[in-house]
Design a protein around this motif. Structure first.
Motif, PDB file in Angstrom:
ATOM      1  N   PHE A 192       0.836  -1.196   0.000  1.00 53.30           N
ATOM      2  CA  PHE A 192       0.000   0.000   0.000  1.00 53.30           C
ATOM      3  C   PHE A 192       0.870   1.245   0.000  1.00 53.30           C
ATOM      4  O   PHE A 192       1.739   1.407   0.850  1.00 53.30           O
ATOM      5  CB  PHE A 192      -0.917   0.004   1.224  1.00 53.30           C
ATOM      6  N   HIS A 193       0.623   2.125  -0.963  1.00 51.70           N
ATOM      7  CA  HIS A 193       1.393   3.370  -1.086  1.00 51.70           C
ATOM      8  C   HIS A 193       0.424   4.540  -0.950  1.00 51.70           C
ATOM      9  O   HIS A 193      -0.499   4.694  -1.759  1.00 51.70           O
ATOM     10  CB  HIS A 193       2.103   3.423  -2.439  1.00 51.70           C
ATOM     11  N   LEU A 194       0.644   5.360   0.059  1.00 48.43           N
ATOM     12  CA  LEU A 194      -0.186   6.532   0.330  1.00 48.43           C
ATOM     13  C   LEU A 194       0.571   7.795  -0.030  1.00 48.43           C
ATOM     14  O   LEU A 194       1.765   7.912   0.259  1.00 48.43           O
ATOM     15  CB  LEU A 194      -0.563   6.564   1.815  1.00 48.43           C
ATOM     16  N   ALA A 195      -0.116   8.748  -0.661  1.00 48.42           N
ATOM     17  CA  ALA A 195       0.525  10.027  -1.003  1.00 48.42           C
ATOM     18  C   ALA A 195      -0.488  11.156  -0.873  1.00 48.42           C
ATOM     19  O   ALA A 195      -1.628  11.030  -1.328  1.00 48.42           O
ATOM     20  CB  ALA A 195       1.086   9.987  -2.421  1.00 48.42           C
ATOM     21  N   ILE A 212       1.239   6.376  -8.627  1.00 47.18           N
ATOM     22  CA  ILE A 212       1.139   7.685  -7.989  1.00 47.18           C
ATOM     23  C   ILE A 212       1.443   8.782  -8.998  1.00 47.18           C
ATOM     24  O   ILE A 212       0.753   9.813  -9.064  1.00 47.18           O
ATOM     25  CB  ILE A 212       2.111   7.783  -6.796  1.00 47.18           C
ATOM     26  N   SER A 213       2.482   8.570  -9.806  1.00 45.83           N
ATOM     27  CA  SER A 213       2.871   9.562 -10.805  1.00 45.83           C
ATOM     28  C   SER A 213       1.756   9.775 -11.829  1.00 45.83           C
ATOM     29  O   SER A 213       1.463  10.919 -12.220  1.00 45.83           O
ATOM     30  CB  SER A 213       4.154   9.117 -11.515  1.00 45.83           C
ATOM     31  N   CYS A 214       1.121   8.681 -12.254  1.00 46.81           N
ATOM     32  CA  CYS A 214       0.050   8.772 -13.242  1.00 46.81           C
ATOM     33  C   CYS A 214      -1.134   9.558 -12.687  1.00 46.81           C
ATOM     34  O   CYS A 214      -1.655  10.473 -13.342  1.00 46.81           O
ATOM     35  CB  CYS A 214      -0.393   7.367 -13.662  1.00 46.81           C
ATOM     36  N   VAL A 215      -1.556   9.219 -11.479  1.00 46.52           N
ATOM     37  CA  VAL A 215      -2.706   9.887 -10.869  1.00 46.52           C
ATOM     38  C   VAL A 215      -2.395  11.357 -10.608  1.00 46.52           C
ATOM     39  O   VAL A 215      -3.210  12.239 -10.899  1.00 46.52           O
ATOM     40  CB  VAL A 215      -3.116   9.175  -9.570  1.00 46.52           C
ATOM     41  N   SER A 239      -4.356  24.925  -8.826  1.00 47.41           N
ATOM     42  CA  SER A 239      -3.295  23.944  -9.044  1.00 47.41           C
ATOM     43  C   SER A 239      -3.025  23.106  -7.801  1.00 47.41           C
ATOM     44  O   SER A 239      -3.120  23.589  -6.670  1.00 47.41           O
ATOM     45  CB  SER A 239      -2.002  24.649  -9.470  1.00 47.41           C
ATOM     46  N   VAL A 240      -2.680  21.827  -8.037  1.00 46.97           N
ATOM     47  CA  VAL A 240      -2.309  20.921  -6.949  1.00 46.97           C
ATOM     48  C   VAL A 240      -0.913  20.384  -7.193  1.00 46.97           C
ATOM     49  O   VAL A 240      -0.375  20.465  -8.291  1.00 46.97           O
ATOM     50  CB  VAL A 240      -3.311  19.754  -6.817  1.00 46.97           C
ATOM     51  N   SER A 241      -0.337  19.823  -6.135  1.00 49.34           N
ATOM     52  CA  SER A 241       1.027  19.317  -6.208  1.00 49.34           C
ATOM     53  C   SER A 241       1.200  18.187  -5.203  1.00 49.34           C
ATOM     54  O   SER A 241       0.373  18.017  -4.303  1.00 49.34           O
ATOM     55  CB  SER A 241       2.026  20.443  -5.909  1.00 49.34           C
ATOM     56  N   ASP A 242       2.275  17.399  -5.377  1.00 57.09           N
ATOM     57  CA  ASP A 242       2.565  16.342  -4.408  1.00 57.09           C
ATOM     58  C   ASP A 242       3.445  16.843  -3.271  1.00 57.09           C
ATOM     59  O   ASP A 242       3.831  16.080  -2.390  1.00 57.09           O
ATOM     60  CB  ASP A 242       3.241  15.136  -5.085  1.00 57.09           C
TER      61      ASP A 242
END
Length: 416
Positions: free
Chosen positions: A125-128, A225-228, A242-245
């Motif tokens: 499971f990878h959460l971001a 994660i990169s795709c989403v 705008s959003v960002s990680d």
């Protein structure tokens, strides 16, 4: 907003129709139309959650997620992800995920989950988090699930051995529960995701073997994660938000658009009454949290409320003496109750039985002020009772719940 609405109004607010609408609007607010269709092209197992809705529900789930878990769209959207947990899910891993949410950081763990039919599967499971560039706060979380087939095969083999030897009272199969939590920006090439699994070796001895996530699994999670994030970033630009990680650390941004931690937001979202939380340490004492009930009452959206002073509810006939009472109570750091004429977004007036109170941190200093609203339009007795509870009891109950949430989670919020 009424502190506690009538039975009909309450069921409408918290019922399926209202909840479904909130879930549908969760992605439409920060992103332009078409974001769901674009996300459908990301061929991964993932969900998107909204920490600003009650119980931090799933607001989007991919087709891969449905196929992996066996659940339908209607059974997933609007629910907290805990429905994937089961009796042997390691609680320490769950707490690790919760801590990552509290700290608004990325997290990667291996966890034992359950499908709809009860089948167990090991999940990388990878959460971001997804940050708003304009406001500097988390607006969504992305959760990517990658089934670890090699781990499930180990477990199936061990379970078969245990079942075969159950009559001899041999060893019980233990849960895999070694996990890794790392920041999303960190290269995961050198991390080893291992779980200590036990199985019987036909002689009553416990044998441990590594349950390791393959490099391809880790890279798939990063790619997902990169795709989403790529799709969310693209469609957020179309909407002008705008959003960002990564979080914007601008001090000026924090002053303009104050925020509290997502963990505190989640805790506060469980309180059903109408209330707002304001920060007295920032200019203009802006609203940093508004409950869903408050938004329902006033007609404002969350984006129109956060960062604004509560005077947005005032109008031409609002009594200035009531405003003075509230200001004096704030200066004295004391609670206050007034019956004040307020206005909704559409300029409709309503009588608001407003109770304000300071919310202190563990050291006794005032961290926030809470304002609890109760619509008493047409009611002559402000202390009317409902099921034995007076207006004052309801409001004090809401204040108490807010204080408990703030004191338990203030460490994740803004420093005073």
């Amino acid at each position: 907003m009424p502190l506690e609405r009538t039975k009909h109004e309450g069921s409408r607010m918290w019922g399926g129709a209202s909840k479904q609408k909130q879930v549908e609007e969760s992605l439409s607010r920060p992103y332009s139309d078409g974001v769901r269709e674009a996300l459908d092209h990301c061929k991964y197992n993932f969900v998107i959650t909204d920490p600003f809705l009650m119980d931090h529900p799933i607001v989007y789930a991919s087709e891969g997620f449905f196929k992996m878990t066996g659940y339908s769209r209607g059974e997933v959207l609007g629910r907290n992800s805990r429905f994937l947990q089961g009796p042997d899910t390691d609680r320490r891993t769950v707490l690790q995920i919760r801590e990552a949410i509290r700290q608004e950081k990325s997290c990667q763990v291996t966890i034992l989950n359950y499908k709809k039919d009860g089948a167990r599967f090991w999940n990388l499971f990878h959460l971001a988090p997804v940050f708003s560039k304009d406001e500097g706060r988390v607006i969504h979380f992305i959760g990517v699930q990658t089934p670890l087939r090699q781990c499930s095969q180990h477990e199936s083999s061990a379970s078969a051995n245990i079942n075969a030897n159950a009559s001899n009272n041999l060893i019980y199969f233990g849960s895999c529960r070694r996990e890794v939590c790392r920041d999303f920006s960190v290269d995961l090439d050198h991390s080893r995701l291992q779980n200590s699994c036990t199985e019987d070796d036909h002689k009553g001895r416990v044998v441990k073997h590594a349950c390791e996530a393959k490099e391809s699994d880790k890279q798939n999670a990063i790619a997902a994660i990169s795709c989403v994030m790529s799709e969310l970033s693209l469609f957020s630009k179309y909407s002008g938000k705008s959003v960002s990680d990564t979080r914007c650390d601008s001090a000026d941004l924090v002053r303009v658009a104050p925020s509290i931690s997502s963990s505190l937001t989640i805790a506060l979202s469980r309180i059903p009454q109408s209330f707002v939380l304001v920060d007295p340490h920032l200019p203009e004492m802006p609203i940093v949290h508004a409950s869903n009930s408050f938004l329902q009452l006033t007609g404002y959206s969350r984006d129109e409320v956060l960062g604004k002073n509560c005077r947005i509810l005032q109008g031409q006939d609002t009594d200035q003496e009531d405003i003075s009472k509230i200001r004096q109570s704030i200066e004295a750091e004391q609670p206050c109750t007034v019956r004040i004429l307020n206005y909704r977004k559409n300029d409709t007036p309503f009588w608001n039985l407003l109770h304000t109170a300071p919310v202190r941190n563990a050291s006794g200093k005032v961290a926030f002020y809470v304002g609890v609203q109760l619509d008493v339009t047409g009611m002559e007795d402000n202390n009317h009772s409902d099921k034995g509870m007076t207006s004052q009891m309801k409001q004090l109950g809401a204040v108490g719940a807010v204080r408990v949430a703030v004191r338990s989670l203030l460490g994740a919020g803004p420093s005073k």
